[in-house]
Scaffold this motif. Structure first.
Motif, PDB file in Angstrom:
ATOM      1  N   GLN A   3       0.841  -1.205   0.000  1.00  0.00           N
ATOM      2  CA  GLN A   3       0.000   0.000   0.000  1.00  0.00           C
ATOM      3  C   GLN A   3       0.872   1.250   0.000  1.00  0.00           C
ATOM      4  O   GLN A   3       0.567   2.228  -0.679  1.00  0.00           O
ATOM      5  N   GLN A   4       1.952   1.220   0.743  1.00  0.00           N
ATOM      6  CA  GLN A   4       2.879   2.354   0.751  1.00  0.00           C
ATOM      7  C   GLN A   4       3.483   2.555  -0.636  1.00  0.00           C
ATOM      8  O   GLN A   4       3.600   3.684  -1.110  1.00  0.00           O
ATOM      9  N   GLU A  10       2.578   7.783  -6.683  1.00  0.00           N
ATOM     10  CA  GLU A  10       1.695   8.833  -7.178  1.00  0.00           C
ATOM     11  C   GLU A  10       2.286  10.227  -7.012  1.00  0.00           C
ATOM     12  O   GLU A  10       1.577  11.183  -6.734  1.00  0.00           O
ATOM     13  N   CYS A  11       3.581  10.378  -7.170  1.00  0.00           N
ATOM     14  CA  CYS A  11       4.251  11.686  -7.138  1.00  0.00           C
ATOM     15  C   CYS A  11       3.934  12.449  -5.856  1.00  0.00           C
ATOM     16  O   CYS A  11       3.234  13.453  -5.868  1.00  0.00           O
ATOM     17  N   SER A  12       4.444  11.983  -4.767  1.00  0.00           N
ATOM     18  CA  SER A  12       4.174  12.577  -3.461  1.00  0.00           C
ATOM     19  C   SER A  12       4.912  13.893  -3.272  1.00  0.00           C
ATOM     20  O   SER A  12       6.062  14.038  -3.657  1.00  0.00           O
ATOM     21  N   HIS A  13       4.236  14.861  -2.654  1.00  0.00           N
ATOM     22  CA  HIS A  13       4.852  16.145  -2.327  1.00  0.00           C
ATOM     23  C   HIS A  13       5.260  16.195  -0.859  1.00  0.00           C
ATOM     24  O   HIS A  13       6.117  16.978  -0.486  1.00  0.00           O
ATOM     25  N   ILE A  14       4.617  15.372  -0.035  1.00  0.00           N
ATOM     26  CA  ILE A  14       4.931  15.294   1.386  1.00  0.00           C
ATOM     27  C   ILE A  14       5.161  13.824   1.726  1.00  0.00           C
ATOM     28  O   ILE A  14       4.332  12.971   1.412  1.00  0.00           O
ATOM     29  N   GLY A  20      15.162   4.231   7.316  1.00  0.00           N
ATOM     30  CA  GLY A  20      15.314   2.891   6.739  1.00  0.00           C
ATOM     31  C   GLY A  20      14.230   2.561   5.734  1.00  0.00           C
ATOM     32  O   GLY A  20      14.499   2.030   4.659  1.00  0.00           O
ATOM     33  N   ARG A  21      12.983   2.873   6.072  1.00  0.00           N
ATOM     34  CA  ARG A  21      11.871   2.562   5.161  1.00  0.00           C
ATOM     35  C   ARG A  21      11.948   3.437   3.914  1.00  0.00           C
ATOM     36  O   ARG A  21      11.692   2.981   2.804  1.00  0.00           O
ATOM     37  N   LEU A  22      12.339   4.695   4.083  1.00  0.00           N
ATOM     38  CA  LEU A  22      12.471   5.592   2.935  1.00  0.00           C
ATOM     39  C   LEU A  22      13.535   5.074   1.971  1.00  0.00           C
ATOM     40  O   LEU A  22      13.307   5.013   0.758  1.00  0.00           O
ATOM     41  N   LEU A  23      14.680   4.665   2.484  1.00  0.00           N
ATOM     42  CA  LEU A  23      15.733   4.116   1.622  1.00  0.00           C
ATOM     43  C   LEU A  23      15.279   2.829   0.955  1.00  0.00           C
ATOM     44  O   LEU A  23      15.604   2.583  -0.212  1.00  0.00           O
ATOM     45  N   ASP A  24      14.513   2.019   1.669  1.00  0.00           N
ATOM     46  CA  ASP A  24      13.982   0.788   1.094  1.00  0.00           C
ATOM     47  C   ASP A  24      13.079   1.096  -0.093  1.00  0.00           C
ATOM     48  O   ASP A  24      13.194   0.480  -1.152  1.00  0.00           O
ATOM     49  N   HIS A  25      12.204   2.077   0.062  1.00  0.00           N
ATOM     50  CA  HIS A  25      11.315   2.441  -1.041  1.00  0.00           C
ATOM     51  C   HIS A  25      12.092   3.088  -2.192  1.00  0.00           C
ATOM     52  O   HIS A  25      11.771   2.867  -3.360  1.00  0.00           O
TER      53      HIS A  25
END
Length: 65
Positions: A3-4, A10-14, A20-25
């Motif tokens: 889901q994340q 979808e081109c997130s602005h925020i 760790g999760r950000l680097l994974d994505h």
């Protein structure tokens, strides 16, 4: 995680994430980029200044506008 991935594609602005999760994505989510990012909020603020997060923070700083 799925889901994340869908939401991030979808081109997130925020974005609010742990380092760790950000680097994974950034590594594994197709279509996810921080090029259009306006605000980034990193969670785990109490641990961000720990030397264990230095590489993760450096990697994130390299890809944000």
């Amino acid at each position: 995680m799925m889901q994340q991935s869908i939401s991030l594609a979808e081109c997130s602005h925020i974005v609010v994430a742990t380092p760790g999760r950000l680097l994974d994505h950034l590594s594994n989510t197709k279509g996810f980029s921080l090029r259009m990012l306006k605000y980034l909020v990193l969670d785990e603020a109490d641990r961000l200044l720990n030397m264990d997060f230095e590489k993760a923070i450096d990697d994130i700083l390299k890809v944000i506008p």
